[in-house]
Design a protein around this motif. Structure first.
Motif, PDB file in Angstrom:
ATOM      1  N   SER A 213       0.665  -1.026  -0.055  1.00 47.32           N
ATOM      2  CA  SER A 213      -0.044   0.190   0.240  1.00 47.32           C
ATOM      3  C   SER A 213       1.215   1.766   0.377  1.00 47.32           C
ATOM      4  N   TYR A 214       2.085   0.972   0.319  1.00 47.69           N
ATOM      5  CA  TYR A 214       2.951   2.212   1.014  1.00 47.69           C
ATOM      6  C   TYR A 214       4.499   2.619   0.164  1.00 47.69           C
ATOM      7  N   PRO A 215       4.348   2.162  -1.509  1.00 52.34           N
ATOM      8  CA  PRO A 215       5.583   2.455  -1.993  1.00 52.34           C
ATOM      9  C   PRO A 215       7.125   3.095  -1.397  1.00 52.34           C
ATOM     10  N   GLU A 216       6.749   3.872  -0.374  1.00 49.83           N
ATOM     11  CA  GLU A 216       7.385   4.770   0.156  1.00 49.83           C
ATOM     12  C   GLU A 216       8.684   3.697   1.253  1.00 49.83           C
ATOM     13  N   VAL A 217       7.676   3.009   1.820  1.00 52.26           N
ATOM     14  CA  VAL A 217       7.797   2.170   3.118  1.00 52.26           C
ATOM     15  C   VAL A 217       8.696   0.619   2.337  1.00 52.26           C
ATOM     16  N   ARG A 218       8.513   0.673   1.558  1.00 46.47           N
ATOM     17  CA  ARG A 218       9.104  -0.978   0.211  1.00 46.47           C
ATOM     18  C   ARG A 218      10.339   0.099  -0.227  1.00 46.47           C
ATOM     19  N   ASN A 219      10.350   1.180  -0.353  1.00 40.15           N
ATOM     20  CA  ASN A 219      11.612   1.482  -0.617  1.00 40.15           C
ATOM     21  C   ASN A 219      12.404   1.513   0.620  1.00 40.15           C
ATOM     22  N   SER A 220      11.998   2.364   1.383  1.00 38.14           N
ATOM     23  CA  SER A 220      12.841   2.521   2.986  1.00 38.14           C
ATOM     24  C   SER A 220      13.347   1.054   3.479  1.00 38.14           C
ATOM     25  N   LEU A 221      12.513   0.149   2.878  1.00 36.18           N
ATOM     26  CA  LEU A 221      13.383  -1.515   4.031  1.00 36.18           C
ATOM     27  C   LEU A 221      13.760  -2.113   2.871  1.00 36.18           C
ATOM     28  N   ASN A 222      13.461  -1.855   0.894  1.00 39.03           N
ATOM     29  CA  ASN A 222      14.567  -2.353   0.647  1.00 39.03           C
ATOM     30  C   ASN A 222      16.447  -1.460   0.859  1.00 39.03           C
ATOM     31  N   LEU A 223      15.994  -0.205   1.072  1.00 37.98           N
ATOM     32  CA  LEU A 223      17.585   0.358   1.017  1.00 37.98           C
ATOM     33  C   LEU A 223      18.003  -0.429   2.435  1.00 37.98           C
ATOM     34  N   LEU A 224      17.906  -0.331   3.343  1.00 31.31           N
ATOM     35  CA  LEU A 224      17.993  -0.706   4.355  1.00 31.31           C
ATOM     36  C   LEU A 224      18.688  -2.432   5.128  1.00 31.31           C
ATOM     37  N   SER A 225      17.853  -3.003   3.973  1.00 27.01           N
ATOM     38  CA  SER A 225      18.428  -3.990   3.613  1.00 27.01           C
ATOM     39  C   SER A 225      19.398  -4.428   3.435  1.00 27.01           C
ATOM     40  N   LYS A 226      20.365  -3.736   2.559  1.00 24.47           N
ATOM     41  CA  LYS A 226      21.410  -4.345   2.042  1.00 24.47           C
ATOM     42  C   LYS A 226      22.318  -3.940   3.289  1.00 24.47           C
ATOM     43  N   TYR A 227      22.089  -3.368   4.091  1.00 24.77           N
ATOM     44  CA  TYR A 227      23.341  -3.492   5.589  1.00 24.77           C
ATOM     45  C   TYR A 227      22.680  -4.142   6.107  1.00 24.77           C
ATOM     46  N   THR A 228      21.077  -4.698   6.263  1.00 21.06           N
ATOM     47  CA  THR A 228      21.008  -5.946   8.166  1.00 21.06           C
ATOM     48  C   THR A 228      19.732  -6.090   7.765  1.00 21.06           C
ATOM     49  N   GLU A 229      19.182  -7.229   8.406  1.00 26.63           N
ATOM     50  CA  GLU A 229      17.902  -6.860   8.450  1.00 26.63           C
ATOM     51  C   GLU A 229      17.152  -6.447   8.729  1.00 26.63           C
ATOM     52  N   ALA A 230      16.015  -5.488   7.673  1.00 27.69           N
ATOM     53  CA  ALA A 230      15.506  -4.662   8.227  1.00 27.69           C
ATOM     54  C   ALA A 230      13.969  -5.095   7.953  1.00 27.69           C
ATOM     55  N   ARG A 231      13.316  -4.501   9.492  1.00 24.15           N
ATOM     56  CA  ARG A 231      11.622  -4.960   9.371  1.00 24.15           C
ATOM     57  C   ARG A 231      10.977  -3.545   9.234  1.00 24.15           C
ATOM     58  N   LEU A 232       9.482  -4.007   9.878  1.00 22.03           N
ATOM     59  CA  LEU A 232       8.765  -2.728   9.637  1.00 22.03           C
ATOM     60  C   LEU A 232       8.093  -2.727  11.410  1.00 22.03           C
ATOM     61  N   THR A 233       8.096  -1.900  12.351  1.00 22.12           N
ATOM     62  CA  THR A 233       7.454  -1.668  13.199  1.00 22.12           C
ATOM     63  C   THR A 233       6.201  -1.735  13.410  1.00 22.12           C
ATOM     64  N   GLY A 234       5.676  -2.762  14.186  1.00 25.46           N
ATOM     65  CA  GLY A 234       3.837  -2.016  13.866  1.00 25.46           C
ATOM     66  C   GLY A 234       3.055  -2.447  12.866  1.00 25.46           C
ATOM     67  N   THR A 235       2.053  -1.605  12.765  1.00 29.31           N
ATOM     68  CA  THR A 235       1.443  -1.173  11.488  1.00 29.31           C
ATOM     69  C   THR A 235       1.713   0.275  11.256  1.00 29.31           C
ATOM     70  N   GLY A 236       3.519   0.709  11.817  1.00 31.99           N
ATOM     71  CA  GLY A 236       3.880   1.895  11.295  1.00 31.99           C
ATOM     72  C   GLY A 236       4.260   2.070   9.824  1.00 31.99           C
ATOM     73  N   SER A 237       4.892   3.233   9.856  1.00 31.74           N
ATOM     74  CA  SER A 237       6.074   3.759   8.887  1.00 31.74           C
ATOM     75  C   SER A 237       6.977   2.933   8.537  1.00 31.74           C
ATOM     76  N   CYS A 238       7.637   3.131   9.725  1.00 32.23           N
ATOM     77  CA  CYS A 238       8.594   3.014  10.317  1.00 32.23           C
ATOM     78  C   CYS A 238       9.783   2.001  10.078  1.00 32.23           C
TER      79      CYS A 238
END
Length: 281
Positions: A213-238
């Motif tokens: 639903s939120y491409p901005e969140v997907r983009n952030s996950l993809n970028l951070l996952s290059k360095y470590t396991e990237a996860r969403l917290t709760g139902t929010g955007s962070c």
């Protein structure tokens, strides 16, 4: 006029599994809460006239709808308290970010005014009152990292590792109600029966729907996952990822801040709010 100033820490959901939807529309879940050394700040001063006045405004949040004001009024009623309060909020945590900003502010209000008004309400009373404001409020009232069940209010204290985190903050507010009502949300995860939570159970069942639903969140996950396991917290955007040292976390954030907004903070199993309150005793 003496002011009491207290922090309202952020939280992370280190995992979030949704077991099913209840008849009342809420969801049964299992999650692992940990606090961050990062958050909002609230200041309180007693008023003799019984008025509750929040002097900091938030966009699109009317005064009477703010969880801080609601928390103060509920505590007044519980303690039959004739006193009021002036409240100032220094807002740091993003709204709709999934890191507990509003819930944490409400919990800090309950604990701060309980102290300032000398009501002597117990932690159990405040946690129960907090649950009427939101499912995440009780863990902030309790102030210890916890494995949570039910809608998030059945808490078992735990002590996971306390790494440094990079938290990215996509510039979008995610609606909790929207995510929990999404037809494609996973609602049939099997309950975890082992304590502590076994490694490898760190997924967030909301992540796929939020990414969709939120491409901005997907983009952030993809970028951070290059360095470590990237996860969403709760139902929010962070989104967040763990690092063994502040230096490593700072280095990664510096690489990402050309296109991303974020911060580095240490995980903490005892909230900085409770450490501040202990100093007052």
């Amino acid at each position: 006029m003496t002011r009491l100033t207290l922090p309202a820490p952020a939280k992370l959901n280190l995992m979030l599994h949704i077991l099913g939807r209840r008849a009342d529309g809420y969801h049964e879940l299992q999650t692992l809460f940990q606090f961050l050394e990062h958050g909002d700040e609230l200041s309180f001063a007693v008023r003799e006239d019984g008025e509750i006045r929040l002097h900091s405004t938030l966009d699109n949040v009317p005064h009477e709808s703010n969880l801080i004001v609601k928390a103060a009024r509920k505590l007044q009623a519980l303690g039959s308290c004739p006193l009021g309060a002036d409240i100032w909020l220094k807002k740091v945590l993003p709204m709709g970010g999934g890191i507990g900003g509003g819930s944490s502010d409400a919990a800090t209000t309950l604990l701060g005014l309980n102290h300032l008004w000398q009501l002597n309400c117990s932690e159990d009373q405040l946690a129960t009152l907090g649950l009427s404001l939101g499912a995440d409020v009780p863990v902030f009232v309790r102030g210890h990292a916890a494995f949570a069940e039910g809608v998030g209010e059945i808490l078992t204290p735990v002590d996971p590792e306390e790494p440094w985190y990079v938290v990215l903050v996509p510039q979008v507010a995610v609606s909790t109600a929207e995510i929990f009502s999404h037809p494609e949300l996973t609602r049939d995860s099997l309950p975890i029966k082992m304590r502590p939570v076994p490694k490898g159970n760190s997924r967030n069942d909301c992540q796929a729907v939020v990414e969709q639903s939120y491409p901005e969140v997907r983009n952030s996950l993809n970028l951070l996952s290059k360095y470590t396991e990237a996860r969403l917290t709760g139902t929010g955007s962070c989104v967040f990822g763990a690092f063994p040292s502040k230096a490593e976390a700072d280095k990664v954030l510096a690489l990402l801040t050309e296109t991303q907004t974020g911060f580095v903070a240490k995980g903490s199993n005892v909230s900085m709010l409770h450490r501040s309150l202990q100093k007052l005793l």
